[in-house]
Design an enzyme around this catalytic site. Structure first.
Site, PDB file in Angstrom:
ATOM      1  N   THR A  49      13.098  59.297  51.324  1.00 54.50           N
ATOM      2  CA  THR A  49      12.265  58.193  51.691  1.00 54.50           C
ATOM      3  C   THR A  49      11.854  58.179  53.018  1.00 54.50           C
ATOM      4  O   THR A  49      11.787  59.309  53.644  1.00 54.50           O
ATOM      5  CB  THR A  49      13.414  56.822  51.625  1.00 54.50           C
ATOM      6  N   CYS A  50      11.328  57.179  53.652  1.00 56.90           N
ATOM      7  CA  CYS A  50      10.695  57.140  54.984  1.00 56.90           C
ATOM      8  C   CYS A  50      11.762  57.290  56.007  1.00 56.90           C
ATOM      9  O   CYS A  50      11.635  57.466  56.974  1.00 56.90           O
ATOM     10  CB  CYS A  50       9.873  55.954  55.215  1.00 56.90           C
ATOM     11  N   ASN A  51      12.968  56.848  55.471  1.00 51.65           N
ATOM     12  CA  ASN A  51      14.094  56.948  56.497  1.00 51.65           C
ATOM     13  C   ASN A  51      15.031  57.790  56.626  1.00 51.65           C
ATOM     14  O   ASN A  51      16.117  57.984  57.301  1.00 51.65           O
ATOM     15  CB  ASN A  51      14.834  55.535  56.485  1.00 51.65           C
ATOM     16  N   PRO A 113      18.640  46.264  49.549  1.00 53.14           N
ATOM     17  CA  PRO A 113      18.756  46.779  48.136  1.00 53.14           C
ATOM     18  C   PRO A 113      17.900  47.889  47.699  1.00 53.14           C
ATOM     19  O   PRO A 113      17.874  48.521  46.731  1.00 53.14           O
ATOM     20  CB  PRO A 113      18.474  45.519  47.454  1.00 53.14           C
ATOM     21  N   GLN A 114      16.543  47.999  48.615  1.00 50.90           N
ATOM     22  CA  GLN A 114      15.762  49.114  48.065  1.00 50.90           C
ATOM     23  C   GLN A 114      16.344  50.584  47.696  1.00 50.90           C
ATOM     24  O   GLN A 114      15.856  51.297  46.981  1.00 50.90           O
ATOM     25  CB  GLN A 114      14.657  49.030  48.772  1.00 50.90           C
ATOM     26  N   GLN A 118      16.041  53.739  45.025  1.00 49.58           N
ATOM     27  CA  GLN A 118      15.594  55.081  45.548  1.00 49.58           C
ATOM     28  C   GLN A 118      16.538  56.139  44.977  1.00 49.58           C
ATOM     29  O   GLN A 118      16.170  57.341  44.762  1.00 49.58           O
ATOM     30  CB  GLN A 118      15.108  55.166  46.996  1.00 49.58           C
TER      31      GLN A 118
END
Length: 422
Positions: A49-51, A113-114, A118
């Site tokens: 993910t981006c993080n 919650p996303q 993912q």
């Protein structure tokens, strides 16, 4: 087999490093197939993910070096540029880490919650690539179950802790059905994108994105089935808005009292809900004086967010307790797998004895013996054959003074002491 987790996230690495490790959806399948070409690795999944970017593996391995070598080569990085930012976990710590990630306890926004979606995407990619085995596949399923339990049994996700989420939550309180409302979002940065995502997820009727650069507005609006306008077109569309959320870097207000008052007249005093998330403000403070306008600033939402964050932190303590229990459950499942082959062999052995005894009993029937005799023969043969080897081993244990084996046999077969009075 050891369960390994290797990766970096927003806490361990700056965005300049994180962005160089991202695996796009198109690349994940090939990367996974390359990953299990490492001789020690038998199962693998990648969460990107981006993080965060994390590798989960089932491997016969004593060092993380092969995984780090692979990651550096795959992403065209020097190991010296990568190693300082990596963290690694094994077995219990890996299991606990995956559970915490899925529950949002390791996220930039606590409890968001996303990340669970993912994680499910990572599981799907690994399933399609054929790189999940029994252990890692079961671990993902248990991870999803643990996350669901945390969401159900705690308030970890019930409170807004971002200004975008708080704004949308407030809009849902004001409007009974967002599906009948039109939202104008002014700006095209991260906050507006997050607001658009929350509105879209809650079924907003229509999204209009206004930005100084039309192309950026169009790119954002297209993600959420909306349409774009430039800022100079805003006055023409303002009367359509039931909801206005603005977050730009403008040094001067974008919406003044006069333009909003004109829109209210065109709307025949149908209310407008407005949230100004910009600093400096995008909406003139005097707009709040207008009837039928509900104007909130970022300061109005901050107190709610801080209170909700404290609530999430309390819920996080409960979530950690649930996770500890779920980790023990999964470790118990792993321990049970270690005796699976023994149980299978025991059942096969007993099955062979049963077939031999049954065949002999059927022969007695064919030879004209009464059914009662055949049943007695079957019971006697099964008892003798099933106890023959255990009796020999227990006798030998007595000779060898292996008292622990004798005690284990008594526990295994739940034997009562025949010398005790009944």
């Amino acid at each position: 087999m050891t369960i390994l987790a290797l990766g970096l996230n927003h806490n361990s690495a700056p965005v300049s490093v994180r962005e160089r490790l991202v695996f796009s959806g198109e690349r994940v399948g090939d990367a996974l197939r390359a990953l299990i070409e490492i001789p020690e690795v038998s199962e693998a999944a990648i969460l990107s993910t981006c993080n965060r970017t994390e590798i989960y593996c089932g491997a016969e391995i004593s060092s993380y070096d092969p995984l780090i070598d692979w990651l550096a080569e795959e992403q065209h990085l020097r190991q010296t540029d990568l190693r300082p930012y990596l963290y690694a976990h094994s077995d219990r710590a890996s299991i606990r880490h995956m559970f915490r990630v899925a529950c949002g306890l390791d996220s930039m926004i606590l409890g968001e919650p996303q990340i669970l979606g993912q994680m499910k995407t990572a599981y799907q990619h690994a399933t399609e690539a054929g790189t999940l085995g029994t252990v890692l596949g079961k671990l993902f399923q248990h991870t999803f179950s643990a996350a669901k339990k945390v969401r159900t049994d705690t308030a970890i996700g019930s409170s807004a802790v971002s200004v975008a989420f708080a704004a949308v939550r407030l809009a849902r309180r004001i409007f009974e059905n967002l599906g009948e409302q039109t939202a104008i979002l002014i700006g095209a940065g991260e906050t507006i994108e997050l607001t658009a995502r929350h509105l879209h997820e809650h079924g907003i009727g229509e999204i209009i994105v206004a930005n100084r650069t039309y192309e950026r507005a169009h790119t954002l609006a297209a993600q959420f089935e909306g349409f774009a306008i430039s800022l100079h077109e805003l006055p023409e569309h303002l009367a359509k808005a039931d909801i206005i959320v603005t977050s730009t870097a403008s040094q001067l207000p974008i919406l003044g009292k006069g333009s909003v008052e004109s829109a209210i007249k065109i709307r025949k005093h149908k209310p407008i809900f407005m949230v100004d998330l910009a600093v400096p403000r995008d909406i003139e403070p005097e707009v709040a004086q207008l009837q039928d306008v509900y104007l909130y600033t970022v300061d109005d939402l901050r107190e709610t967010i801080e209170e909700n964050l404290r609530s999430r932190q309390e819920a996080a303590k409960q979530a950690e307790e649930i996770i500890d229990t779920e980790v023990e459950h999964f470790l118990a499942w792993i321990r049970a797998q270690s005796v699976t082959s023994t149980l299978k062999d025991l059942r096969n052995h007993a099955g062979q004895i049963r077939e031999q005894a049954l065949e002999a009993a059927l022969r007695t029937l064919k030879n004209g013996r009464p059914p009662e005799d055949a049943l007695q023969f079957l019971a006697h043969a099964l008892t003798n054959k099933l106890t023959h080897l255990p009796c020999i081993q227990i006798k030998q244990a007595g000779v060898d003074e292996r008292h622990e084996l004798i005690s284990a046999a008594r526990e295994l077969f739940q034997l009562k002491d025949s010398t005790e009075e009944t």
